[in-house]
Design an enzyme around this catalytic site. Structure first.
Site, PDB file in Angstrom:
ATOM      1  N   ASN A   1       0.856  -1.185   0.095  1.00  0.00           N
ATOM      2  CA  ASN A   1       0.051   0.002  -0.046  1.00  0.00           C
ATOM      3  C   ASN A   1       0.771   1.265  -0.136  1.00  0.00           C
ATOM      4  OD1 ASN A   1       0.639  -0.426   2.620  1.00  0.00           O
ATOM      5  ND2 ASN A   1      -1.125   0.464   3.419  1.00  0.00           N
TER       6      ASN A   1
ATOM      7  N   GLU B   1       4.355  -4.269  12.413  1.00  0.00           N
ATOM      8  CA  GLU B   1       3.225  -3.232  12.153  1.00  0.00           C
ATOM      9  C   GLU B   1       2.091  -3.649  11.519  1.00  0.00           C
ATOM     10  OE1 GLU B   1       3.937  -0.067  12.861  1.00  0.00           O
ATOM     11  OE2 GLU B   1       6.050   0.438  13.097  1.00  0.00           O
TER      12      GLU B   1
ATOM     13  N   CYS C   1      -3.059   2.030   6.801  1.00  0.00           N
ATOM     14  CA  CYS C   1      -3.172   1.360   7.875  1.00  0.00           C
ATOM     15  C   CYS C   1      -3.758   2.506   8.862  1.00  0.00           C
ATOM     16  CB  CYS C   1      -1.769   0.614   8.506  1.00  0.00           C
ATOM     17  SG  CYS C   1      -0.441   1.933   8.497  1.00  0.00           S
TER      18      CYS C   1
HETATM   19  P1  NAP Z   1      -0.498  -8.899   3.842  1.00  0.00           P
HETATM   20  O1  NAP Z   1      -1.412  -9.641   3.083  1.00  0.00           O
HETATM   21  O2  NAP Z   1      -0.294  -9.311   5.377  1.00  0.00           O
HETATM   22  O3  NAP Z   1       0.819  -8.786   3.454  1.00  0.00           O
HETATM   23  C1  NAP Z   1       2.006  -8.138   3.855  1.00  0.00           C
HETATM   24  C2  NAP Z   1       3.354  -8.939   3.518  1.00  0.00           C
HETATM   25  O4  NAP Z   1       3.312 -10.162   4.186  1.00  0.00           O
HETATM   26  C3  NAP Z   1       3.166  -9.411   1.806  1.00  0.00           C
HETATM   27  O5  NAP Z   1       4.608  -9.085   1.485  1.00  0.00           O
HETATM   28  C4  NAP Z   1       2.793 -10.607   1.939  1.00  0.00           C
HETATM   29  O6  NAP Z   1       3.335 -11.395   0.799  1.00  0.00           O
HETATM   30  C5  NAP Z   1       3.174 -11.177   3.420  1.00  0.00           C
HETATM   31  N1  NAP Z   1       2.671 -12.184   3.910  1.00  0.00           N
HETATM   32  C6  NAP Z   1       1.342 -12.458   3.893  1.00  0.00           C
HETATM   33  N2  NAP Z   1       0.894 -13.710   4.501  1.00  0.00           N
HETATM   34  C7  NAP Z   1       2.146 -14.365   5.094  1.00  0.00           C
HETATM   35  C8  NAP Z   1       2.571 -15.265   5.812  1.00  0.00           C
HETATM   36  N3  NAP Z   1       1.427 -16.240   6.344  1.00  0.00           N
HETATM   37  N4  NAP Z   1       3.749 -15.678   5.973  1.00  0.00           N
HETATM   38  C9  NAP Z   1       4.919 -14.669   5.549  1.00  0.00           C
HETATM   39  N5  NAP Z   1       4.852 -13.596   4.817  1.00  0.00           N
HETATM   40  C10 NAP Z   1       3.220 -13.345   4.591  1.00  0.00           C
HETATM   41  O7  NAP Z   1      -1.020  -7.171   4.109  1.00  0.00           O
HETATM   42  P2  NAP Z   1      -1.375  -6.480   2.655  1.00  0.00           P
HETATM   43  O8  NAP Z   1      -2.504  -6.651   2.249  1.00  0.00           O
HETATM   44  O9  NAP Z   1      -0.070  -6.390   1.807  1.00  0.00           O
HETATM   45  O10 NAP Z   1      -1.207  -4.888   3.463  1.00  0.00           O
HETATM   46  C11 NAP Z   1      -2.475  -4.545   4.073  1.00  0.00           C
HETATM   47  C12 NAP Z   1      -2.226  -4.574   5.517  1.00  0.00           C
HETATM   48  O11 NAP Z   1      -0.927  -3.882   6.218  1.00  0.00           O
HETATM   49  C13 NAP Z   1      -3.352  -3.866   6.333  1.00  0.00           C
HETATM   50  O12 NAP Z   1      -4.079  -4.627   7.245  1.00  0.00           O
HETATM   51  C14 NAP Z   1      -2.815  -2.840   6.748  1.00  0.00           C
HETATM   52  O13 NAP Z   1      -3.283  -2.169   7.693  1.00  0.00           O
HETATM   53  C15 NAP Z   1      -1.503  -3.065   7.147  1.00  0.00           C
HETATM   54  N6  NAP Z   1      -0.320  -2.150   7.247  1.00  0.00           N
HETATM   55  C16 NAP Z   1       0.069  -1.549   8.222  1.00  0.00           C
HETATM   56  C17 NAP Z   1       1.084  -0.659   8.539  1.00  0.00           C
HETATM   57  C18 NAP Z   1       1.567  -0.445   9.859  1.00  0.00           C
HETATM   58  O14 NAP Z   1       2.539   0.465   9.750  1.00  0.00           O
HETATM   59  N7  NAP Z   1       1.007  -0.649  10.910  1.00  0.00           N
HETATM   60  C19 NAP Z   1       1.388   0.220   7.379  1.00  0.00           C
HETATM   61  C20 NAP Z   1       0.931  -0.374   6.107  1.00  0.00           C
HETATM   62  C21 NAP Z   1      -0.014  -1.536   6.020  1.00  0.00           C
HETATM   63  P3  NAP Z   1       2.385 -11.626  -0.280  1.00  0.00           P
HETATM   64  O15 NAP Z   1       2.299 -10.479  -0.866  1.00  0.00           O
HETATM   65  O16 NAP Z   1       3.188 -12.655  -1.177  1.00  0.00           O
HETATM   66  O17 NAP Z   1       1.150 -12.592   0.022  1.00  0.00           O
END
Ligand code: NAP
Length: 454
Positions: free
Chosen positions: A131, A228, A262
């Site tokens: 994102n 995060e 987020c």
């Molecule tokens: P996501 O689906 O959790 O993916 C994030 C990263 O984790 C990707 O590189 C993904 O790889 C990897 N991943 C997913 N499942 C995994 C697993 N079981 N084991 C190891 N790696 C795994 O999240 P997203 O859709 O990209 O991002 C949205 C989320 O991020 C939202 O919940 C948002 O609030 C959160 N976010 C938090 C912050 C903060 O600073 N707190 C900032 C930005 C976003 P793949 O793409 O290959 O699945």
């Protein structure tokens, strides 16, 4: 398996990259370890010069980088260019401050002859979301590199072009070979990377389920982790607030990056006497936003990044409407190609509804009525998340008193929640643990070594 770059505004595949085998990944991790040994011995002044050079590239190429993001994940180009410039700021911040943040500290106390040294841990694995495909990586990588760590990036599978662009920026900034590498792997390969002997720690920015999985893997390998995760930030409007300012900030805080943030304002909790007038003002601001082609510089809201995100958002909206929410604006994906979802307002939301309980990752604002300030605070804290919160009131003392009782990593009074290199950033509860940015960020992945001199 391949990492596929698809334009969410058109649905067209841009490019496909083969994922690496286990063997290739392990070999790269060994090379990174080797490079780390040279990097940690490099004086900090030389390390931070690389960050300064990276900042210059980011500023000079902000428009090009904005375009890469627009095409790959749909962020409006003006927002993407701003993101690249913010990455330059974080690089400059650590270039300016890393030496002071990491200077040895004398230990206090009568007669003690000891001090603390802050030393790099090794290779840090960065598992990152799509994102803010540049910002999330630079805010983790710049302090890690300044501290003398090496970084390997496993970026989200839908942004391989952004991932490779980041590696290229560091290369051109003069970072020695293999100190920063992009791993072309899927999420199923992450556990093996965490287990690899060359990897010292892992940082994940992403959803709660991904965080739980990575933290469990890190626990099995006895390696530190930073998480995060998501949020469902409250945006509390009290009866004495400046509504005009609150509504302007609220529409931006909800719809920036098509709501895929987020720290977006997700739950608008409004004190009863001003609920309807605020709703009208907010609806007016949101209606004025221009939805469209992310490459058009006048666009405010681009498409969501993937079709599955549209489906998930629609399910949350439908479930909330079925449970009694009132539809004020939007509520259905736009017709035609691309993952476009219009800014949407749901009123009369209550805590049992999906848009209250779950994180909504799209431009859907939920309005909740609060009886008074105490009720607003209780509603704000009634969530599994604890990332950011914002409170609007003209009584700053009351605002601060409420802020101190908010369960969140940061609270902004009369401002939208945002990140800034100078301020620690992170969450509590299901929003994760650890802090990035400021001097906290650079101390996350160092060995705090006590040296006692006899
Ligand atoms: P996501 O689906 O959790 O993916 C994030 C990263 O984790 C990707 O590189 C993904 O790889 C990897 N991943 C997913 N499942 C995994 C697993 N079981 N084991 C190891 N790696 C795994 O999240 P997203 O859709 O990209 O991002 C949205 C989320 O991020 C939202 O919940 C948002 O609030 C959160 N976010 C938090 C912050 C903060 O600073 N707190 C900032 C930005 C976003 P793949 O793409 O290959 O699945």
């Amino acid at each position: 398996m391949a990492l596929v770059s698809t334009n969410p505004a058109t649905g067209r595949v841009l490019e496909s990259f083969e994922t690496w085998s286990k063997e290739t990944t392990a070999q790269v991790l060994d090379e990174v370890r080797e490079a780390f040994l040279g990097w940690r011995a490099t004086p900090i002044a030389a390390r931070t010069e690389v960050l300064r050079a990276a900042a210059s590239i980011l500023k000079a190429e902000a428009q090009i980088l904005g375009r890469i993001m627009a095409e790959e994940m749909g962020k409006p180009v003006k927002q993407g260019a701003g993101e690249a410039e913010k990455c330059a700021l974080v690089c400059e911040y650590y270039a300016d401050n890393a030496a002071a943040f990491l200077a040895p500290e004398p230990a206090e106390g009568g007669g003690l002859r000891a001090y603390l040294a802050f030393e790099p841990l090794g290779t840090i694995l960065a598992v990152m979301p799509w994102n803010f495909p540049l910002w999330q990586v630079f805010r983790l990588a710049s302090p890690c590199l300044a501290a003398g760590n090496a970084v390997v990036l496993k970026h989200a599978s839908n942004v391989p072009r952004c991932a490779l662009a980041i590696e290229d920026i560091f290369r051109r900034a003069g970072l020695p070979k293999n100190v920063f590498r992009t791993l072309m792997i899927g999420s199923r390969q992450v556990e093996a990377v965490i287990q690899h002997k060359s990897v010292a720690a892992v940082s994940l920015t992403g959803s709660a389920p991904a965080g739980a999985s990575v933290a469990a893997a890190a626990g099995r390998a006895l390696k530190p982790s930073l998480l995060e995760l998501g949020g469902s930030d409250p945006f509390v409007v009290l009866a004495d607030a400046d509504f005009e300012a609150a509504a302007a900030a609220g529409s931006l805080a909800r719809c920036l990056n098509a709501g895929q943030t987020c720290i977006a304002a997700k739950r608008f909790i409004v004190e009863d006497p001003v609920y309807e007038p605020f709703l009208e003002l907010l609806a007016g601001k949101v209606r004025a936003l221009k939805v469209g082609d992310p490459l058009d510089p006048s666009t405010d809201v681009g498409p969501l990044a993937r079709p599955d995100l549209v489906e998930e958002l629609q399910a949350q909206v439908d479930a909330s409407l079925a449970a009694g929410a009132r539809l004020v604006l939007g509520g259905k994906p736009l017709k035609g190609p691309g993952c476009f979802y219009p800014p949407t307002l749901l009123a009369d939301v209550t805590p049992d509804m999906a848009v209250f309980r779950e994180e909504t990752f799209g431009p859907v604002a939920a309005l909740i009525r609060a009886r008074d300030a105490e009720h607003a605070l209780a509603l704000a804290n009634d969530t599994e998340f604890g990332l950011g919160a914002s409170i609007w009131t003209r009584d700053l003392a009351r605002g601060e008193a409420l802020a101190r009782r908010m369960e969140a990593g940061s609270v902004f009074i009369n401002g939208m929640v945002k990140s800034d290199p100078r301020l620690p950033f992170g969450g509590i509860k299901a929003s994760g643990y650890g802090r990035e940015l400021s001097y906290f960020g650079i101390r996350q992945f160092v060995n705090v070594k006590t040296v006692w001199v006899g």
